[in-house]
Design an enzyme around this catalytic site. Structure first.
Site, PDB file in Angstrom:
ATOM      1  NE  ARG A  55      -3.105  59.911  16.790  1.00 12.45           N
ATOM      2  CZ  ARG A  55      -4.000  60.483  16.039  1.00 12.45           C
ATOM      3  NH1 ARG A  55      -3.491  61.406  14.923  1.00 12.45           N
ATOM      4  NH2 ARG A  55      -5.139  60.178  15.903  1.00 12.45           N
ATOM      5  CB  THR A  56       1.402  56.371  21.016  1.00 10.67           C
ATOM      6  OG1 THR A  56       0.641  57.652  21.293  1.00 10.67           O
ATOM      7  CG2 THR A  56       2.673  56.294  21.967  1.00 10.67           C
ATOM      8  CE  LYS A  83      -5.001  31.777  27.316  1.00 13.28           C
ATOM      9  NZ  LYS A  83      -3.868  31.258  27.095  1.00 13.28           N
ATOM     10  NE  ARG A 105      -1.333  54.878  25.055  1.00 12.35           N
ATOM     11  CZ  ARG A 105      -1.769  56.046  24.128  1.00 12.35           C
ATOM     12  NH1 ARG A 105      -2.665  55.872  23.696  1.00 12.35           N
ATOM     13  NH2 ARG A 105      -0.792  56.934  23.862  1.00 12.35           N
ATOM     14  CG  HIS A 133       1.456  60.633  26.027  1.00 12.61           C
ATOM     15  ND1 HIS A 133       2.220  59.762  25.643  1.00 12.61           N
ATOM     16  CD2 HIS A 133       0.477  60.539  25.320  1.00 12.61           C
ATOM     17  CE1 HIS A 133       1.944  59.502  24.213  1.00 12.61           C
ATOM     18  NE2 HIS A 133       0.880  59.782  24.170  1.00 12.61           N
TER      19      HIS A 133
HETATM   20  C1  NCD Z   1      -3.393  61.167  23.452  1.00 10.72           C
HETATM   21  C2  NCD Z   1      -3.285  59.985  24.379  1.00 10.72           C
HETATM   22  O1  NCD Z   1      -3.636  58.819  24.367  1.00 10.72           O
HETATM   23  O2  NCD Z   1      -2.966  60.321  25.697  1.00 10.72           O
HETATM   24  N1  NCD Z   1      -3.302  60.637  22.213  1.00 10.72           N
HETATM   25  C3  NCD Z   1      -2.059  60.515  21.653  1.00 10.72           C
HETATM   26  O3  NCD Z   1      -1.166  59.653  22.333  1.00 10.72           O
HETATM   27  N2  NCD Z   1      -1.536  61.117  20.619  1.00 10.72           N
HETATM   28  C4  NCD Z   1      -4.281  62.082  23.666  1.00 10.72           C
HETATM   29  C5  NCD Z   1      -5.708  61.902  23.612  1.00 10.72           C
HETATM   30  O4  NCD Z   1      -6.296  60.369  23.636  1.00 10.72           O
HETATM   31  O5  NCD Z   1      -6.577  62.593  23.555  1.00 10.72           O
END
Ligand code: NCD
Length: 307
Positions: A55-56, A83, A105, A133
């Site tokens: 989703r992100t 690599k 990320r 986050h």
């Molecule tokens: C979260 C994450 O990746 O930090 N998910 C998200 O971004 N919606 C929470 C999770 O992985 O539990």
């Protein structure tokens, strides 16, 4: 407004309110037949994902495209990272190609901060290790304000695997900044030491807070981050710290249930509770786009008025 978006710690209540108000103005673009405004035309946003995400990543991509930015999706798999190319060289390569913003990320806490030392581009943290986050917290605050009309004075419980959760750290911080009362709830093994210093209360007894909760925020049990046993079994976890119809029925009048996703149905939340009318989990996903549009707009565009 902000050079980079790294942590909820950097945001004042005024910053948060500006981001949420701007998101409010951008939200209705999704209702138009042509879901696009030209405010970031000619700007390039790179999604740099070293960790899995559904989703992100998609949410940031849609957000940037609705503002007419060009989007590049980079995932570590299939790139020169496999690599052995490190974060610094990857960042310098993107910089040399002239990207304006990097959405990153990474499994290492602090990686986005590190990136800001190497690139001119704006850096937006899309999740770093167990640390932060921020856009998840902002979309959650937006959803709470939309559903309950305010954030200040609300009683929020953040339940479950707080220890491994960057979301919990970010959401708790955002709620405290906006004047909500926050209680962390979970087994002692999953509450980080020193959590009392976050300006929150801590309890290990979910039933003691259920009736006094306006926002029940459930966290995913992060099995992939657990090298050892943190609780006896999933069934035991569900019984003691999970939300089912019975606990749902005992929440304060008008309370909402939230989860950042992905959910483990049957562990932290039962399937029927996840789909109950006071669950706002799908609205969180929808609002994520407007909130990320707002962040990108405020950081990259700014002056142009959205019409
Ligand atoms: C979260 C994450 O990746 O930090 N998910 C998200 O971004 N919606 C929470 C999770 O992985 O539990």
């Amino acid at each position: 407004m902000l050079d980079d978006l790294l942590s909820m710690e950097d945001l004042t209540a005024d910053h948060i309110t500006t981001i949420l108000d701007t998101a409010e103005g951008l939200k209705d673009i999704a209702l138009r037949p042509i879901k696009k405004v030209p405010v970031l035309r000619g700007r390039t946003v790179c999604n740099l994902f070293f960790e899995d995400s559904t989703r992100t990543r998609i949410s940031f991509e849609i957000a940037a495209k609705r503002l007419s930015a060009d989007v590049i999706n980079f995932s570590a798999k299939g790139s020169s990272v496999s690599k052995g190319e490190g974060l610094k060289d990857t960042a310098l390569t993107l910089q040399a190609m002239g990207v304006d913003a990097i959405v990153v990320r990474h499994s290492a806490s602090g990686a986005p901060q590190q990136l800001t030392q190497w690139v001119e581009a704006k850096v937006l943290n899309a999740g770093d290790g167990w640390h932060q986050h921020p856009t998840q917290a902002l979309l959650d605050l937006f959803t709470i304000r939309q559903k309950l009309g305010r954030i200040e004075g609300l009683r929020a419980a953040i339940v479950g695997d707080v220890f491994h959760s960057r979301v919990a750290r970010s959401v708790a911080q955002g709620l405290v900044t906006m004047g909500a009362e926050v209680t962390l709830v979970g087994p002692p093994t999953l509450i980080p030491p020193g959590a009392e210093h976050w300006g929150v209360a801590v309890t290990h007894d979910l039933d003691s807070v259920v009736e006094k909760t306006d926002v029940m925020y459930l966290l995913r049990v992060q099995r992939e981050r657990m090298g050892e046993q943190f609780f006896p079994s999933s069934r035991e976890y569900a019984r003691v710290w999970g939300v089912d119809q019975d606990r749902l029925a005992r929440l304060a009048q008008g309370a909402i249930v939230m989860h950042p996703g992905p959910m483990n149905r049957g562990v932290e939340i039962t399937a029927d509770a996840a789909d109950a009318p006071n669950s706002v989990i799908t609205e969180q996903v929808t609002n994520g786009i407007a909130v990320r549009m707002s962040c990108l707009y405020l950081m990259l565009g700014g002056e142009e008025v959205v019409t």
